[in-house]
Scaffold this motif. Sequence first.
Motif, PDB file in Angstrom:
ATOM      1  N   GLY A   1      18.013  39.969  19.147  1.00 23.79           N
ATOM      2  CA  GLY A   1      17.843  41.284  19.725  1.00 23.79           C
ATOM      3  C   GLY A   1      18.949  42.244  19.332  1.00 23.79           C
ATOM      4  N   VAL A   2      18.873  43.424  19.925  1.00 20.65           N
ATOM      5  CA  VAL A   2      19.807  44.508  19.639  1.00 20.65           C
ATOM      6  C   VAL A   2      20.732  44.697  20.826  1.00 20.65           C
ATOM      7  N   LEU A   3      22.020  44.881  20.536  1.00 22.47           N
ATOM      8  CA  LEU A   3      23.035  45.070  21.574  1.00 22.47           C
ATOM      9  C   LEU A   3      23.560  46.501  21.513  1.00 22.47           C
ATOM     10  N   HIS A   4      23.538  47.199  22.634  1.00 21.02           N
ATOM     11  CA  HIS A   4      24.188  48.501  22.778  1.00 21.02           C
ATOM     12  C   HIS A   4      25.491  48.273  23.534  1.00 21.02           C
ATOM     13  N   VAL A   5      26.615  48.628  22.937  1.00 22.75           N
ATOM     14  CA  VAL A   5      27.921  48.269  23.473  1.00 22.75           C
ATOM     15  C   VAL A   5      28.708  49.528  23.832  1.00 22.75           C
ATOM     16  N   HIS A   6      29.279  49.524  25.044  1.00 24.79           N
ATOM     17  CA  HIS A   6      30.183  50.586  25.500  1.00 24.79           C
ATOM     18  C   HIS A   6      31.474  49.922  25.963  1.00 24.79           C
ATOM     19  N   LEU A   7      32.609  50.449  25.523  1.00 24.52           N
ATOM     20  CA  LEU A   7      33.904  49.862  25.851  1.00 24.52           C
ATOM     21  C   LEU A   7      34.535  50.563  27.035  1.00 24.52           C
ATOM     22  N   ALA A   8      35.120  49.725  27.926  1.00 23.71           N
ATOM     23  CA  ALA A   8      35.932  50.254  29.028  1.00 23.71           C
ATOM     24  C   ALA A   8      37.393  50.066  28.675  1.00 23.71           C
ATOM     25  N   ALA A   9      38.255  50.827  29.322  1.00 23.16           N
ATOM     26  CA  ALA A   9      39.693  50.742  29.032  1.00 23.16           C
ATOM     27  C   ALA A   9      40.226  49.382  29.440  1.00 23.16           C
ATOM     28  N   PRO A  10      41.224  48.840  28.742  1.00 27.30           N
ATOM     29  CA  PRO A  10      41.836  47.572  29.133  1.00 27.30           C
ATOM     30  C   PRO A  10      42.386  47.642  30.548  1.00 27.30           C
ATOM     31  N   ASP A  11      42.178  46.549  31.293  1.00 26.82           N
ATOM     32  CA  ASP A  11      42.626  46.528  32.679  1.00 26.82           C
ATOM     33  C   ASP A  11      43.692  45.471  32.939  1.00 26.82           C
ATOM     34  N   ILE A  12      43.934  44.615  31.951  1.00 29.88           N
ATOM     35  CA  ILE A  12      44.835  43.481  32.159  1.00 29.88           C
ATOM     36  C   ILE A  12      46.178  43.767  31.525  1.00 29.88           C
TER      37      ILE A  12
ATOM     38  N   ASP B   1      43.960  35.750  34.867  1.00 29.93           N
ATOM     39  CA  ASP B   1      44.335  36.995  35.533  1.00 29.93           C
ATOM     40  C   ASP B   1      43.233  37.465  36.476  1.00 29.93           C
ATOM     41  N   ARG B   2      41.979  37.330  36.045  1.00 29.75           N
ATOM     42  CA  ARG B   2      40.861  37.749  36.887  1.00 29.75           C
ATOM     43  C   ARG B   2      40.816  36.935  38.176  1.00 29.75           C
ATOM     44  N   HIS B   3      41.034  35.626  38.068  1.00 28.75           N
ATOM     45  CA  HIS B   3      41.027  34.779  39.267  1.00 28.75           C
ATOM     46  C   HIS B   3      42.238  35.095  40.158  1.00 28.75           C
ATOM     47  N   PHE B   4      43.360  35.460  39.543  1.00 28.50           N
ATOM     48  CA  PHE B   4      44.524  35.841  40.332  1.00 28.50           C
ATOM     49  C   PHE B   4      44.214  37.079  41.174  1.00 28.50           C
ATOM     50  N   GLN B   5      43.596  38.078  40.565  1.00 30.39           N
ATOM     51  CA  GLN B   5      43.298  39.306  41.297  1.00 30.39           C
ATOM     52  C   GLN B   5      42.327  39.060  42.445  1.00 30.39           C
ATOM     53  N   ASN B   6      41.427  38.094  42.266  1.00 32.68           N
ATOM     54  CA  ASN B   6      40.480  37.764  43.339  1.00 32.68           C
ATOM     55  C   ASN B   6      41.041  36.722  44.310  1.00 32.68           C
ATOM     56  N   ARG B   7      42.299  36.288  44.054  1.00 30.95           N
ATOM     57  CA  ARG B   7      42.962  35.253  44.868  1.00 30.95           C
ATOM     58  C   ARG B   7      42.128  33.982  44.950  1.00 30.95           C
TER      59      ARG B   7
ATOM     60  N   GLU C   1      36.527  20.830  45.588  1.00 28.68           N
ATOM     61  CA  GLU C   1      36.004  21.629  46.704  1.00 28.68           C
ATOM     62  C   GLU C   1      37.007  22.698  47.123  1.00 28.68           C
ATOM     63  N   PHE C   2      38.292  22.431  46.876  1.00 31.40           N
ATOM     64  CA  PHE C   2      39.328  23.399  47.240  1.00 31.40           C
ATOM     65  C   PHE C   2      39.622  24.373  46.100  1.00 31.40           C
ATOM     66  N   PHE C   3      39.275  23.961  44.864  1.00 29.34           N
ATOM     67  CA  PHE C   3      39.545  24.795  43.691  1.00 29.34           C
ATOM     68  C   PHE C   3      38.220  25.078  42.975  1.00 29.34           C
ATOM     69  N   PRO C   4      37.537  26.158  43.364  1.00 28.22           N
ATOM     70  CA  PRO C   4      36.191  26.407  42.830  1.00 28.22           C
ATOM     71  C   PRO C   4      36.175  26.838  41.367  1.00 28.22           C
ATOM     72  N   ARG C   5      37.315  27.209  40.806  1.00 25.09           N
ATOM     73  CA  ARG C   5      37.349  27.692  39.430  1.00 25.09           C
ATOM     74  C   ARG C   5      38.218  26.782  38.559  1.00 25.09           C
ATOM     75  N   THR C   6      37.788  26.555  37.333  1.00 23.43           N
ATOM     76  CA  THR C   6      38.560  25.779  36.359  1.00 23.43           C
ATOM     77  C   THR C   6      38.625  26.559  35.051  1.00 23.43           C
ATOM     78  N   VAL C   7      39.816  26.673  34.506  1.00 17.92           N
ATOM     79  CA  VAL C   7      40.015  27.317  33.205  1.00 17.92           C
ATOM     80  C   VAL C   7      40.668  26.303  32.280  1.00 17.92           C
ATOM     81  N   GLU C   8      40.101  26.127  31.108  1.00 14.73           N
ATOM     82  CA  GLU C   8      40.663  25.191  30.127  1.00 14.73           C
ATOM     83  C   GLU C   8      41.682  25.917  29.264  1.00 14.73           C
ATOM     84  N   VAL C   9      42.876  25.372  29.183  1.00 11.33           N
ATOM     85  CA  VAL C   9      43.953  25.955  28.378  1.00 11.33           C
ATOM     86  C   VAL C   9      43.897  25.323  26.985  1.00 11.33           C
ATOM     87  N   PRO C  10      43.722  26.113  25.931  1.00 10.37           N
ATOM     88  CA  PRO C  10      43.527  25.535  24.592  1.00 10.37           C
ATOM     89  C   PRO C  10      44.789  24.896  24.048  1.00 10.37           C
ATOM     90  N   PRO C  11      44.666  23.779  23.326  1.00  6.67           N
ATOM     91  CA  PRO C  11      45.834  23.166  22.688  1.00  6.67           C
ATOM     92  C   PRO C  11      46.347  24.058  21.557  1.00  6.67           C
TER      93      PRO C  11
END
Length: 591
Positions: free
Chosen positions: A284-295, A327-333, A445-455
Amino acid sequence: MRARTSFLVDDQIEFGAVRDTILASWTRSREWDIDTDNVELSGEFDLEPDSPLVRAAAPIVADVADQFAGEPVSVILTDADGVVLERRSGDTALNQHLDKVWLAPGFSYAERFIGTNGIGTALEGRGPAQVFGHEHYVEPLADLACAGAPIWHPTSGKLLGVVDLTCWRRDAGRFMAVAVARIARQIEGALLEQSGPRELALLHDYLSACQRARGAVFAVSPGVVMMNDRARELIDPMDQVALIAGATEAMNSGQRLMMIDLPSGAVARVQCKPSWTDRGTTGGVLHVHLAAPDIPRPRTHAAPTTSSQAAAVGSGMLWTKCRQAVDRHFQNREWLVLEGEAGTGKATLARATHQCRTPAAHLRVLDSDEYSPRWVAEIIEELETGAGGTLVLTHVDRLPPEGVQALADALEPHRESTDHERMWVVATVGPGGLTAGDNVPDLLEFFPRTVEVPPLRHRVEDLAELVPQLLARLTRGSDLTCSPDAMRVLMRNRWPGNVEQLYQVLRKAVARRRAGVLTAEDLPPECRAITRRVLTPLEAIECDAIVDALLDNDGNKAEAARHLGMSRATIYRKIRGYGISMPGVEAGRRG
């Protein structure tokens, strides 16, 4: 011939003695350590006798071969890896010589195997290449002349292979370059005629979107990517890769509007309009609009205080994407698990995120290897008094069952809190993550999010920033820089110990040289076991999978291939291409 001898023996060459393209190819061939006196090739490559390229090219190659029937000229078709798919020639002597130098179906004439030649040099340069006589890097090819032209897919722009004309050096003429370019265009025309209705539908929708839209427009499908000039201007190549990958995955799952974090820090709003859907895959076709960096970017003015803190440095795609997710998970605590190999910088990443967002807030790091009643009491105290701060629990996967139960009891009263100022809790674990045993609480159950840190081996591009940081720490600010040749050696290393191993290697090198320029000779022997080239992140992941399969199967390549779902010929080719060695009966890494 004299210029080639001077290059090989004296490592110098008179200005203008050879063409720039040939000199560049000689340099690459030397870096690949090609044997100049012998042709040693292996035929362990998969052939696709019914690929779109072969179907489109077969009648054209046959027709050209008929035209040259009375001439000592061979028409050769290869794929994008330089593997010969077809060779046509009516000259017996030439055919016998080509067999002798393994320029035959099933063998690859990529530069990394045979050095400078019309096929491999056209692939490396992504353009027409002519190589005559002693311009070949390998001496047994000096009696030949060849001209190669790349073949591009007419809609996707993907490099599919090379068509090549090879003859005796004495018979070479300027006609070769013109003829081979015309043959390549004929094959591309045949490929366009073979394009199915899906590609044509996608092309029609893409062109219509480009006429109406003022912003960035992409067209994507399996094997096809197109973008307009606005997309190229607004979105850098690293962001393009992340955007296309994210949008394709989302589109295949049925999403039509999404927000995608880009490595540069920008956020892309993507609207998808499918052209077709087939068995779970979508184009398909993608229409892309950029937002300003927030991080915010990590602070760079403060020197690191420990070797592991330099792990927070890096701007490569994988590391940036990982950092953005944290960073996103930090902002959402949101309480978070950071999973990855030892030395990748998991705890450092959590600290860096905390310091970027809330540098004045409380930060505490507790190592689970020090588990005791006092350790548990400190966690409880931090959770009750550290509002707005960060608690990092390292090596949580090493806790004994009673430690897991104690940690769960300590976390339970606070996990349901909706207070935005509650303490942010991060747990770090090794590969494999958290697992629950019998009568042991599931900490996920206490940590609902997991992020893999690349080697580190999956983000070697970050070495350009990591190495100066570590050198500054080791020399306490002395003027010691890393030479390009030393950096190339470091970037080709596999780094099983990640940033910590890099730190130890540089520490040994600094013991030899405290100031000036660090050269490859200053590096310790342990980092000399290198791959032939710098691997892309995807190649590094594939290389890891092959090594693991070989280890799991005691070095049996056939079993490893079956485990990975690839042919035996493919795994042999990839083992050689990645530089994976097999000392004795044990499988190991070459670097």
